[in-house]
Scaffold this motif. Structure first.
Motif, PDB file in Angstrom:
ATOM      1  N   UNK A   1       5.493  -0.725  -8.766  1.00  0.00           N
ATOM      2  CA  UNK A   1       6.886  -1.145  -8.553  1.00  0.00           C
ATOM      3  C   UNK A   1       7.793  -0.478  -9.583  1.00  0.00           C
ATOM      4  N   UNK A   2       7.276  -0.434 -10.827  1.00  0.00           N
ATOM      5  CA  UNK A   2       8.097   0.126 -11.900  1.00  0.00           C
ATOM      6  C   UNK A   2       8.356   1.616 -11.685  1.00  0.00           C
ATOM      7  N   UNK A   3       7.336   2.338 -11.217  1.00  0.00           N
ATOM      8  CA  UNK A   3       7.499   3.776 -11.043  1.00  0.00           C
ATOM      9  C   UNK A   3       8.550   4.076  -9.962  1.00  0.00           C
ATOM     10  N   UNK A   4       8.685   3.149  -9.028  1.00  0.00           N
ATOM     11  CA  UNK A   4       9.700   3.350  -7.983  1.00  0.00           C
ATOM     12  C   UNK A   4      11.086   2.920  -8.457  1.00  0.00           C
ATOM     13  N   UNK A   5      11.127   1.945  -9.373  1.00  0.00           N
ATOM     14  CA  UNK A   5      12.424   1.412  -9.831  1.00  0.00           C
ATOM     15  C   UNK A   5      12.428   1.306 -11.345  1.00  0.00           C
ATOM     16  N   UNK A   6      12.384   2.426 -12.037  1.00  0.00           N
ATOM     17  CA  UNK A   6      12.290   2.328 -13.512  1.00  0.00           C
ATOM     18  C   UNK A   6      13.542   1.757 -14.152  1.00  0.00           C
ATOM     19  N   UNK A   7      14.650   1.780 -13.458  1.00  0.00           N
ATOM     20  CA  UNK A   7      15.865   1.230 -14.055  1.00  0.00           C
ATOM     21  C   UNK A   7      16.062  -0.209 -13.597  1.00  0.00           C
ATOM     22  N   UNK A   8      16.326  -1.054 -14.562  1.00  0.00           N
ATOM     23  CA  UNK A   8      16.578  -2.451 -14.220  1.00  0.00           C
ATOM     24  C   UNK A   8      15.330  -3.316 -14.221  1.00  0.00           C
ATOM     25  N   UNK A   9      14.177  -2.716 -14.518  1.00  0.00           N
ATOM     26  CA  UNK A   9      12.949  -3.518 -14.606  1.00  0.00           C
ATOM     27  C   UNK A   9      12.340  -3.314 -15.978  1.00  0.00           C
ATOM     28  N   UNK A  10      11.704  -4.387 -16.482  1.00  0.00           N
ATOM     29  CA  UNK A  10      10.995  -4.232 -17.756  1.00  0.00           C
ATOM     30  C   UNK A  10       9.726  -3.433 -17.508  1.00  0.00           C
ATOM     31  N   UNK A  11       9.422  -2.506 -18.404  1.00  0.00           N
ATOM     32  CA  UNK A  11       8.248  -1.666 -18.157  1.00  0.00           C
ATOM     33  C   UNK A  11       6.961  -2.438 -18.445  1.00  0.00           C
ATOM     34  N   UNK A  12       5.940  -2.263 -17.632  1.00  0.00           N
ATOM     35  CA  UNK A  12       4.648  -2.910 -17.910  1.00  0.00           C
ATOM     36  C   UNK A  12       4.019  -2.272 -19.148  1.00  0.00           C
ATOM     37  N   UNK A  13       3.377  -3.076 -19.959  1.00  0.00           N
ATOM     38  CA  UNK A  13       2.737  -2.555 -21.172  1.00  0.00           C
ATOM     39  C   UNK A  13       1.474  -1.776 -20.801  1.00  0.00           C
ATOM     40  N   UNK A  14       1.281  -0.647 -21.466  1.00  0.00           N
ATOM     41  CA  UNK A  14       0.071   0.150 -21.238  1.00  0.00           C
ATOM     42  C   UNK A  14      -1.142  -0.646 -21.724  1.00  0.00           C
ATOM     43  N   UNK A  15      -2.212  -0.627 -20.961  1.00  0.00           N
ATOM     44  CA  UNK A  15      -3.417  -1.380 -21.340  1.00  0.00           C
ATOM     45  C   UNK A  15      -4.656  -0.578 -20.995  1.00  0.00           C
ATOM     46  N   UNK A  16      -5.321  -0.067 -22.031  1.00  0.00           N
ATOM     47  CA  UNK A  16      -6.464   0.817 -21.773  1.00  0.00           C
ATOM     48  C   UNK A  16      -7.627   0.068 -21.124  1.00  0.00           C
TER      49      UNK A  16
END
Lengths: 451, 454
Positions: A235-250
């Motif tokens: 979802x974030x990659x489609x709407x990077x503006x206006x959404x909080x970014x998901x935290x990277x998790x290895x």
């Protein structure tokens, strides 16, 4: 035979070869003719020929012509099988202990101590990702010169599915061939699955998760988080503006990369439990352990879950107090365990064997023999060490049977596999020919000399 | 020998229950202790399709029925134990103060011999609880003691799931700072009773936020806004279920002050405490317990095993019952579980309960506490045929369980058990001999053994 090829080579090559424990130089084309071929994918060919070229099987059949450039092996009295696959191994990783006895619960003396996890100040729950190295890849840890590779090869194995085995989320397994100068060239599939061990430091004073139900809750939460992570990233990659970014998790990256999950199940109760658990995780699962799977054949069949069966049959500890009483259930479990593979085969359940720390041909033969005595057919035993593990790990298009175009992993024996007097004459790994060294004479303790 | 092995196998079978129309069963000439509708001196109970089909004095056996003549014997509903830890392969996830993500129902071992022993003590339903190490423990499950069935088949379908809470010494012990001597492990919050309260408040505050985050997301989605859904949280989900009344809280407690504290917290957050477990000082605050609507599940006369369990009296159950609290007696122990009938009998000596009141503490009352009273807890038409035949009145210490039925199926038969023992002994000897021979055959040769020998 080999010497004539090695003579003109430089000292450096010899040294490399000696270090790697193999001769990388050799003929590229072989033909084993007038031999019995157990293809596994089809009926055996009583008098046939197998041609190997550049690491692949070029031809197999009763009426195959021997190419003029082939190194010919007279196969009369010999049998050619696909190379055996250890379906759950630690071969290739130096210093790795054999995979713990499958245990959601207890087996024999228990699963041994848990590996220490990365020290962390306080584990507050699943969110701190305790005991989780799902991102580790056994493919990155294979050492070509590890002596276990040669030991396995000498017993007729050409491939192993090796998994890291410390932590609950131990990491991702690798399917690799048991010969090669560099580990990279040995690897058939770098992502064989996520290995889950259900043991913990446990109890009071330890870190979460400290109990079996804690481990299950933790594993479940990780898979829920992984699914959410995937969705959130998308979802974030489609709407990077206006959404909080998901935290990277290895740890979630590692889980998502893996095509399947390996879950421990020795007792029938555990088989039942893990089949339901896999459904809850919504993942394709492979169980390992299987001592008591003879009682859960229907459950396995209905769910379509494959199982890896340990070749180390449970037995009373040799150190047990002779006066101690075992329960009828325990006695029965030990008695029936070698009947598991036969029962699984009859029930149409997909299963494969793993050596579970057994390494010599003699030990492995003895174990398989007990399964044969308890109702497993010779053909099903061969399949459980060749094509079935290849199918379970999704590499049967390359491994597991003697078919044109597949990787030239073969074991050539004098006598049928698993019989006492059978000798492994040659082993082909990626088209390279090996002759196992004669097994060392059993060490005898010389009692007289100390007098 | 092969046939014999097969028999044992079948007994442990994990095969799904085959649904077949079993023949009706008529138990006749028994003293029927219905619990809810008095006692029938010479009565009969008809069982059909796992349910009680008729109860009365003159019931004719239908064609094809199995008749059990219980002349001189006593028939009562199966015992319900509202607090047990049998069957669970893990009791405590003792690492966290809030461990609501774990579920005892995940780790049931249907082969635990304690099931069979409880069954032989007349128990047909049990509330399998998480331990009391944490302020908020794990999820719990109600089971029937269907010995021989799989873990899933043990579960009481239709019973609401539960969750364990715990107050006082157990959840705070690991947080207590021992002055002077360094603690071997890092202390775990909380270390006091007020800390326990704070942990519960904190958890439910989080649960409400979590509940709200889903509502916000659903609202956004409904409006067509782009939104990432909240991640499912296994720790908070069961607490939301508690807030929504879909999960029952069973709270381990002893002292009146902490009991009042918990009732206040629950009232404040708008959820119910379904049962107070142990509740040894319940007699001091019975009216407040009744006002909240909590049940009390206590011991008959087991106390003084730690400081907070000293101020206890054997009249506890009777006093609370007389003040209008719904009271049950539980075991919390695999051994005590085998004679809950004599535990119930003690309430007649201490507190003067009637026979029926005494028996209700181990039958209909725990059924009500677990909200399964429409299904079990008394001998009434339409209920599950979970019944026990005793050779004497079950409130006598000399009473022995002869047969136990669950869902109209005989799961325990004392005579059959005794008759079967020599056969099992023989079977065992055979297997021991066989295993010894196998081990001799496979004796390690030379370097075969990887174990260091000394």
């Amino acid at each position: 035979m080999k010497t004539s090829f090695l003579l003109p080579k430089t000292l450096l090559v010899l040294l490399c070869a000696a270090l790697a424990g193999l001769s990388a130089e050799g003929p590229q084309v072989f033909a084993i003719r007038n031999t019995r071929v157990v293809r596994v994918s089809g009926p055996p060919i009583e008098d046939g020929t197998v041609v190997v070229r550049d690491g692949l099987i070029e031809a197999v059949g009763a009426n195959v012509k021997v190419p003029p450039d082939a190194w010919v092996i007279e196969g009369k009295g010999l049998t050619v099988y696909p190379g055996m696959i250890d379906a759950l191994s630690t071969w290739g990783i130096p210093g790795a202990a054999p995979p713990a006895a499958a245990g959601g619960g207890r087996r024999g003396g228990g699963g041994g101590p848990a590996a220490p996890t990365t020290p962390q100040s306080v584990i507050r729950g699943p969110e701190d990702r305790p005991s989780n190295t799902s991102y580790l890849k056994a493919a990155d840890q294979i050492v070509a010169a590890d002596p276990s590779i040669e030991t396995g090869r000498n017993a007729g194995f050409t491939t192993a599915a090796t998994f890291p085995n410390s932590n609950i989320f131990a990491g991702q397994g690798v399917i690799f061939d048991l010969a090669g100068e560099r580990s990279g060239s040995m690897i058939v599939s770098p992502s064989a699955g996520t290995y889950i061990a259900m043991r913990s430091a446990g109890g009071f004073g330890g870190s979460f998760p400290g109990s079996l139900m804690g481990i299950m809750a933790y594993v479940h939460q990780i898979y829920l988080d992984a699914d959410h992570y995937k969705l959130a990233k998308q979802i974030y990659s489609q709407h990077p503006q206006g959404l909080q970014r998901p935290a990277y998790d290895r740890t979630l990256e590692g889980v998502l990369e893996s095509p399947r999950v390996l879950l421990p199940a020795a007792r029938a109760v555990e088989v039942d439990r893990m089949i339901r658990f896999a459904r809850e995780l919504n993942r394709s699962a492979v169980l390992y352990g299987g001592d008591e799977a003879w009682r859960a054949v229907d459950l396995l069949k209905q769910s379509g879950t494959p199982i890896l069966v340990s070749l180390k049959w449970p037995e009373r500890s040799r150190d047990a107090d002779p006066a101690a009483q075992d329960s009828l259930h325990t006695l029965e479990m030990r008695d029936k365990a070698p009947g598991t593979p036969g029962a699984l085969a009859k029930g149409g359940v997909k299963f494969a064997f793993y050596t579970d720390g057994l390494a010599t041909q003699q030990d492995i033969n003895r174990s398989v023999k007990r399964a044969l005595d308890a109702g497993l057919t010779q053909a099903d035993a061969v399949r459980a060490l060749t094509l079935s593990p290849a199918e379970i790990y999704g590499v049967s298009d390359r491994l597991g049977s003697i078919d044109k175009g597949k990787i030239a992993n073969l074991v050539v024996t004098e006598g049928e596999l698993f019989q006492d007097k059978t000798k492994v004459k040659y082993v082909f790994v990626d088209g390279l020919k090996f002759e196992p060294a004669a097994p060392a004479a059993p060490a005898r303790r010389n009692t007289e000399a100390t007098q | 020998m092969k046939e014999r092995l097969l028999l044992v196998t079948a007994a442990f079978g994990l095969l799904p229950v085959s649904i077949f129309a079993a023949a009706p069963i008529l138990i006749e000439n028994a003293t029927v202790l219905t619990i809810t509708n008095g006692t029938i001196a010479r009565g009969s109970v008809l069982v059909r399709d796992g349910k009680i089909a008729a109860v009365g004095e003159n019931i004719k056996a239908p064609a094809g029925a199995t008749v059990i003549n219980a002349d001189g014997k006593f028939l009562m509903p199966g015992i319900i134990d509202c607090h047990s830890h049998i069957i669970a392969e893990a009791i405590n996830e003792g690492t966290l103060s809030v461990s609501s993500m774990v579920d005892v129902g995940d780790v049931l071992n249907p082969e635990d011999i304690a099931i069979y022993r409880a069954l032989a003590g007349g128990v047909t339903t049990a509330n399998i609880l998480h331990g009391s190490a944490n302020s908020i423990g794990g999820k719990c499950v109600v089971v029937k003691t269907r010995w021989g069935k799989s873990a899933e088949e043990l579960k009481f379908q239709g019973a609401l799931p539960g969750i364990k809470f715990a107050l006082g010494e157990n959840p705070k012990r690991r947080g207590e700072v021992s002055f002077g001597a360094p603690s071997p492990t890092p202390p775990r919050y909380p270390g006091t009773r007020m800390g326990v309260e704070e942990v519960i408040r904190e958890a439910f505050t989080q649960a409400k936020e979590y509940q709200a985050s889903w509502k916000t997301y659903e609202a956004k989605k409904a409006k067509g806004e782009i939104a990432i859904p909240p991640a499912r949280d296994l720790k908070l989900e069961p607490l939301v279920e508690v807030l929504e009344g879909k999960r029952l809280v069973h709270a381990h407690c002893y002292r009146q002050d902490e009991i009042l504290m918990l009732l206040h917290v629950a009232d404040e957050f708008g959820f119910k405490i379904r049962t107070l477990q142990h509740v040894l000082e319940g007699y001091k605050v019975a009216d407040e317990i009744k006002a909240h609507g909590a049940g009390a599940s206590t011991f008959s006369d087991w106390w003084a095993y730690k400081v907070e369990a000293y101020d206890a009296i054997p009249y506890n159950a009777a006093i609370m019952m007389k003040r209008g609290v719904l009271v049950s007696l539980n075991s919390d122990d695999a051994e005590l579980m085998r004679h809950l009938n004599t535990e119930a009998a003690k309430t007649m000596k201490y507190g003067g309960l009637t026979e029926t009141e005494a028996l209700s503490t181990i039958t209909i009352n725990p059924a009500k506490q677990l909200m399964i009273e429409k299904r079990v807890g008394s001998i009434e038409v339409g209920k599950d045929a979970d019944m026990v035949i005793y050779d004497q009145h079950p409130l006598s210490t000399f009473a022995k369980v002869e047969k136990v039925l669950i869902d109209g199926q005989v799961y325990f038969d004392r005579n059959k058990d005794i008759e079967g023992r020599p056969e099992k002994e023989k079977e065992k000897k055979l297997l021991i001999t066989k295993a010894a021979e196998e081990q001799k055959k496979a004796a390690p040769t030379g370097g075969g053994s990887r174990r260091p020998t000394q």
